[in-house]
Design a protein around this motif. Structure first.
Motif, short mmCIF file in Angstrom:
data_model
loop_
_atom_site.label_atom_id
_atom_site.label_comp_id
_atom_site.label_asym_id
_atom_site.label_seq_id
_atom_site.Cartn_x
_atom_site.Cartn_y
_atom_site.Cartn_z
N THR A 294 0.85 -1.19 0.00
CA THR A 294 0.00 0.00 0.00
C THR A 294 0.89 1.24 0.00
N LYS A 296 0.86 3.58 2.17
CA LYS A 296 1.34 3.79 3.54
C LYS A 296 2.55 2.90 3.82
N GLN A 297 2.50 1.66 3.34
CA GLN A 297 3.62 0.74 3.54
C GLN A 297 4.86 1.21 2.78
#
Length: 494
Positions: A294, A296-297
């Motif tokens: 993602t 965010k990751q």
């Protein structure tokens, strides 16, 4: 010292077994097993004699100032009234003569290794005198250690050396590779007729699964036992990782950065294939491409400074240190060999410890989730020893700043021992025997966590895992003797 130093804990401490021993059915070890029937017993005259564990009848007429338990191979260390030490067998026969040298024993693969060490002052030649330019005189002498390490059964001497007191010392840290091979002091030995024969030397680091690393001017090479050709050759240490994500190349600089250069870098690069093998076992290649993650990751990965290979799994551990003083710990993500990034993974028999043996991963939130804790609690460094499985000793500070420790079961989410004790000492992991100290400076009591009961009716100033206890008779007199930590039976004359 390291800035944020980490190592993988495979064997943190040697915990004495009670009545059970780890099973090893290899023919060589079965031949060397002994049934130890005697134990040191403290008499009214403050001498130690060896008695039968069951009947408490003396097995020899010898008396000693101090005496140790017999090893599984049947040897013990004793001290006479002249402050001299010797090693004896189970029949009382001296196998290492009395001398001023202190003796330590360690049993590995059915062999008894000994270390004799004597500190002495050595007069130095004039060209080695140390002159104090501030007028403090001339230092003409230095403290030295005379060290001898060998095998008790065969009297084979592996090392006999005089070393300066502040220089590197030598320890009985022998590591079994399999039933016929032992690693020690950078050398791999094969056991034949109870003697050690060198088969590999100049080993920089021993790994799991009979693998090891050698260093040379050409870099690092990874070998496997009984294979002359290296698995990987010419590996070089790096502190940078690069991964492709869609059209972006993510470059991570200064991964696993340490203040001082380690003997083996935490990342090893094969320059021919550009494959990177991470610490601690260097057993699998870090993915060159992120295939699933993602946004965010990905943002987390860009800040990553710590990369570990989680052994016996397809995953790598990615860490970002959280400098918030209320947290002051790592945040984690995981990536597998195919490049898939995930927030959590299944439990693996893998722990990351800091330099002094405190647990870093799994962290407190993984072990003791917030929903099981009082909102006002603060936590100290969590400890776990090999063999404890899902049990963890957790220090807690409440809103009154009162500090206690408890034993938490991570899998069942319960307190095995409630956090009501000043200290919890692990004596035996297999039988779950602990020493509990209720208050600071108080006495220790034996506790059987398997059966949820205290052992015996006595409490002691201290209790060691081998059963050696300390009892303070009065302000000036303290005595030491042995007990059976699984039953509380005392080996002392009433």
């Amino acid at each position: 010292m390291k800035t944020i130093a980490f190592s993988i804990l495979f064997m943190l401490t040697s915990i004495t077994a009670c009545t059970q021993e780890k099973k090893d059915n290899s023919p060589d070890v079965l031949l060397k097993k002994k049934t130890i029937k005697s134990v040191p017993f403290l008499t009214k005259q403050n001498d130690f004699i060896y008695v039968d564990k069951t009947s408490l009848k003396a097995v020899t007429n010898q008396k000693f100032r101090t005496a140790s338990l017999l090893t599984p191979t049947g040897f013990a260390i004793v001290e006479n009234d002249k402050n001299e030490y010797a090693a004896i067998d189970e029949n009382g026969k001296i196998v290492l003569d009395f001398s001023a040298s202190e003796i330590n024993l360690n049993v590995i693969n059915g062999l008894t290794f000994y270390k004799r060490e004597l500190e002495y002052v050595k007069k130095m030649p004039i060209w080695k005198w140390e002159w104090n330019i501030l007028g403090g005189g001339i230092q003409k002498e230095k403290n030295y250690h005379n060290i001898e390490i060998g095998v008790v059964e065969t009297k084979q001497i592996l090392l006999h050396k005089d070393v300066p007191y502040l220089d590197d010392s030598y320890y009985l840290n022998f590591i079994p590779v399999d039933e016929n091979h032992i690693f020690w002091n950078g050398t791999l030995y094969e056991i034949k007729k109870n003697r050690l024969n060198k088969i590999e030397h100049n080993i920089t680091e021993l790994l799991e699964n009979k693998r090891f690393i050698k260093a040379s001017n050409a870099g690092f090479s990874l070998y496997e036992l009984n294979h002359k050709k290296p698995i990987h050759n010419g590996l070089e240490g790096v502190e940078t990782l690069s991964m492709q994500f869609e059209k972006e190349t993510i470059v991570l600089n200064e991964i696993n950065k340490e203040r001082y250069t380690p003997e083996v870098p935490k990342l090893l690069l094969d320059s021919e294939t550009n494959a990177v093998y991470p610490f601690p076992q260097y057993e699998k290649v870090f993915p060159k491409e992120i295939t699933k993650a993602t946004a965010k990751q990905i943002d987390f990965i860009r800040k990553t400074t710590l990369v570990y290979s989680i052994t016996n799994s397809p995953y790598f551990l990615l860490g970002v240190f959280n400098y918030d003083h209320a947290i002051w710990a790592f945040d984690w993500l995981y990536i597998d060999t195919k490049g898939t990034v995930v927030d959590t993974i299944d439990t693996y028999n893998f722990k990351v410890m800091d330099q002094v043996g405190n647990l870093v991963w799994p962290d407190r939130k993984m072990i003791l989730p917030n929903r099981y804790m009082d909102k006002n609690w603060k936590f100290g460094k969590i400890n776990s020893y090999e063999g404890m499985g899902d049990l963890y000793i957790i220090p807690i500070e409440d809103e009154q700043q009162f500090r206690t420790k408890g034993l938490w079961n991570r899998r069942q989410h319960i307190w095995e021992i409630k956090p009501e004790y000043h200290e919890i000492s692990v004596l035996n992991t297999e039988n779950q025997i602990y020493a509990l100290q209720k208050e600071q400076g108080g006495l220790y009591a034996l506790y059987d966590n398997k059966n949820i009961q205290y052992i015996g009716s006595k409490a002691y100033q201290s209790i060691n895992s081998d059963g050696l206890v300390t009892v303070k008779l009065n302000a000036e007199q303290t005595i030491y003797y042995y007990i059976d930590i699984c039953s509380g039976k005392e080996y002392k004359e009433n």
